[in-house]
Write an enzyme that holds these catalytic residues in place. Structure first.
Site, short mmCIF file in Angstrom:
data_model
loop_
_atom_site.label_atom_id
_atom_site.label_comp_id
_atom_site.label_asym_id
_atom_site.label_seq_id
_atom_site.Cartn_x
_atom_site.Cartn_y
_atom_site.Cartn_z
N GLU A 293 1.25 -1.12 -0.28
CA GLU A 293 0.10 0.00 -0.40
C GLU A 293 1.05 1.05 0.25
OE1 GLU A 293 -1.85 3.71 1.07
OE2 GLU A 293 -1.51 2.44 3.05
N CYS A 327 -2.00 8.82 4.83
CA CYS A 327 -2.56 7.91 2.93
C CYS A 327 -3.17 8.23 2.51
CB CYS A 327 -2.36 6.76 2.70
SG CYS A 327 -0.28 6.21 3.34
#
Length: 541
Positions: A293, A327
């Site tokens: 990720e 994020c």
């Protein structure tokens, strides 16, 4: 071997404590924060049964007070990486053959320890080392981490229960073996829960792990290892190393028993690691699993039917919580001209009301960014916008690193749909807004889809259900986590499995069975009860 089919405890998301003024949790956490601020922690490497302290030490400091030393850690060498791998492989046979319910029990115990006696310590370490305020720490290092541990046990049992059908005379079984080798986990600074989950999720499925946490997350990483050890995790199952990235990579990615990479971090680093693995593919015993990720350039799109105040709040919360260092943080927004005056006025009012400072003061909404490198990068983007002819800083824009790495929440407005801060990941409390003509909504969605290389999170705000449906379809590949009438942050384990594609990663969805499936190698077993004794079939006559 198990002598029963066991039901694991019912699992629900860990309740988020409120930390209201005068509440017991608030007083307890602030007291622990002060205690740990005034103490000194020595972070070792955890390799097998050993805690290794290197003689040459590096300081651990707070982003909000970079002159104050919280503790120290030492950098290891290639020999320590090799030792960690050897320790993991030595532990592998016993750990992988341990019945699943005993692995589950360890991590369920860790969850209960974290929910109770470790809660304030883990939160305080996250506040001190990573600069989160008490609520952001509570959501992350307590609740999300607890949820990962408990829900992953649930997902593990669901995976094991998924079995093939069996025809007459045979019994078909599917066993979910751990990977053949060791898993390398690389974790970021911004979420303690991610730092704990990446090695733990692989280990829960019977794997052994070499874990390299971020240098700027080592305070809470130390508490994670304390937690796992008290929960009964055997030596060598998760080995924590503090080494330079290339030093670790040179050993790990050339080792024949490297079996998987569990990564959260920058897109550039992940691509480099993938390329290295590809180059070395013939060296490995098996094809490694690669789960990552990475970055995001997350968006908010407001349709003209949206309620303007909801748009304002989505921008403020989505962009500035944890100083934009999520994020998933919104870093670009697209607002129709018809509501721009209202949105502009009220976003500016929000920013002007936000207090910036240390987590020790619970009234501070925005805290310091993680380190000087990040501070300088964010400041350069803000200066670029200040000096641009096609952009304007309408709120915030200040920064100061004399005491801590403090950056004001900053709002940039641009007339250029491909302006630098609309395209590139900043990872700080900065959002760029593009104002579009109401009648150009469809073209704006095309712009949203094509402006960034990332596809992590995004949101649409609208009161028009047809437009919501239209945008959801149009932006199908623009975000792995898509939000309707909300900010694009705040995924909850078990509710919104998290991950994105394109430049944002492999979309293997932490917080769901999909991620755990990456850490097993299924074996099909067919058992025939009455075995044939003649090769001739009926059709041969």
């Amino acid at each position: 071997m198990p002598k029963g089919i066991y039901n694991t405890p019912e699992v629900v998301n860990e309740p988020v404590k409120g930390y209201a003024p005068g509440s017991p949790e608030r007083e307890s956490l602030l007291a622990k924060y002060k205690e740990m601020y005034n103490s000194h922690v020595e972070v070792p490497m955890y390799i097998g049964s050993e805690q290794i302290h290197m003689p040459e030490r590096r300081n651990i400091t707070s982003p909000q007070d970079h002159q104050h030393v919280l503790g120290s850690y030492g950098y290891g060498t290639t020999a320590h990486v090799e030792k960690a791998i050897d320790s993991a492989l030595e532990a592998k046979e016993k750990w992988s053959s341990l019945p699943w319910e005993h692995r589950a029990a360890i991590f369920l115990k860790a969850a209960d320890l974290l929910a109770g006696p470790y809660r304030a310590k883990m939160n305080a370490a996250t506040m001190l080392g990573q600069g989160k305020n008490m609520m952001q720490a509570e959501i992350d290092s307590a609740c999300e981490f607890i949820d990962f541990l408990r829900f992953n046990v649930k997902f593990m049992t669901e995976i094991y229960a998924e079995q093939p059908i069996s025809g007459p005379g045979v019994w078909n079984r599917l066993e979910y073996r751990p990977l053949e080798g060791f898993v390398f986990a690389i974790t970021p600074f911004n979420f303690t829960a991610i730092a704990g989950n990446l090695p733990a999720s692989a280990a829960m499925m019977g794997n052994v792990v070499v874990w390299k946490p971020s240098d700027t997350q080592l305070y809470s990483a130390q508490v994670i290892m304390e937690l796992f050890r008290e929960a009964g995790l055997p030596d060598g199952v998760i080995n924590m190393i503090t080494v330079d990235g290339p030093v670790a990579g040179d050993v790990v990615f050339n080792h024949k028993d490297f079996a998987g990479l569990h990564f959260t971090g920058s897109t550039g680093v992940f691509r480099h690691l993938w390329q290295t693995i590809g180059t070395n593919i013939s060296k490995y015993r098996t094809y490694p699993r690669i789960v990552g990720e990475t970055g995001g350039k997350d968006f908010i799109v407001a349709h003209s039917s949206a309620l303007p105040q909801q748009v304002v709040t989505a921008i403020t919360r989505g962009s500035f919580e944890f100083s934009g260092q999520k994020c998933s943080a919104s870093s670009r927004a697209y607002v129709p001209a018809s509501m721009w005056d209202y949105v502009k006025e009220n976003v500016i009012a929000d920013v002007n009301s936000i207090k910036v400072g240390t987590p020790e003061d619970p009234t501070n909404f925005v805290n310091a960014v993680i380190d000087e490198r990040s501070f300088d990068k964010i400041a350069n983007y803000i200066d670029f916008a200040k000096n641009a002819d096609d952009a304007e800083v309408i709120a915030g824009g200040g920064y100061d690193k004399s005491v801590g790495y403090f950056v004001e929440p900053t709002v940039i407005v641009t007339s250029n749909p491909k302006f630098k801060t609309l395209c590139e990941e900043i990872f700080g409390p900065v959002i760029t807004i593009y104002v579009y003509k109401d009648e150009e909504f469809e073209a704006t969605l095309d712009l949203v889809d094509s402006t960034s290389e990332y596809a992590l999170t995004g949101s649409i705000l609208s009161q028009d259900r047809y437009m919501i449906d239209f945008a959801t379809k149009k932006l199908e590949n623009a975000a792995g986590n898509f939000y309707i009438n909300d900010k694009p942050t705040g995924a909850v384990v078990g509710q919104q499995p998290f991950g994105g594609a394109r430049g944002s990663g492999t979309n293997d969805k932490a917080g769901s069975p999909l991620n755990l499936l990456r850490w097993v190698s299924p074996r099909t077993i067919k058992e025939t009860f009455v075995t044939p004794t003649d090769y001739r079939y009926e059709w041969l006559g």
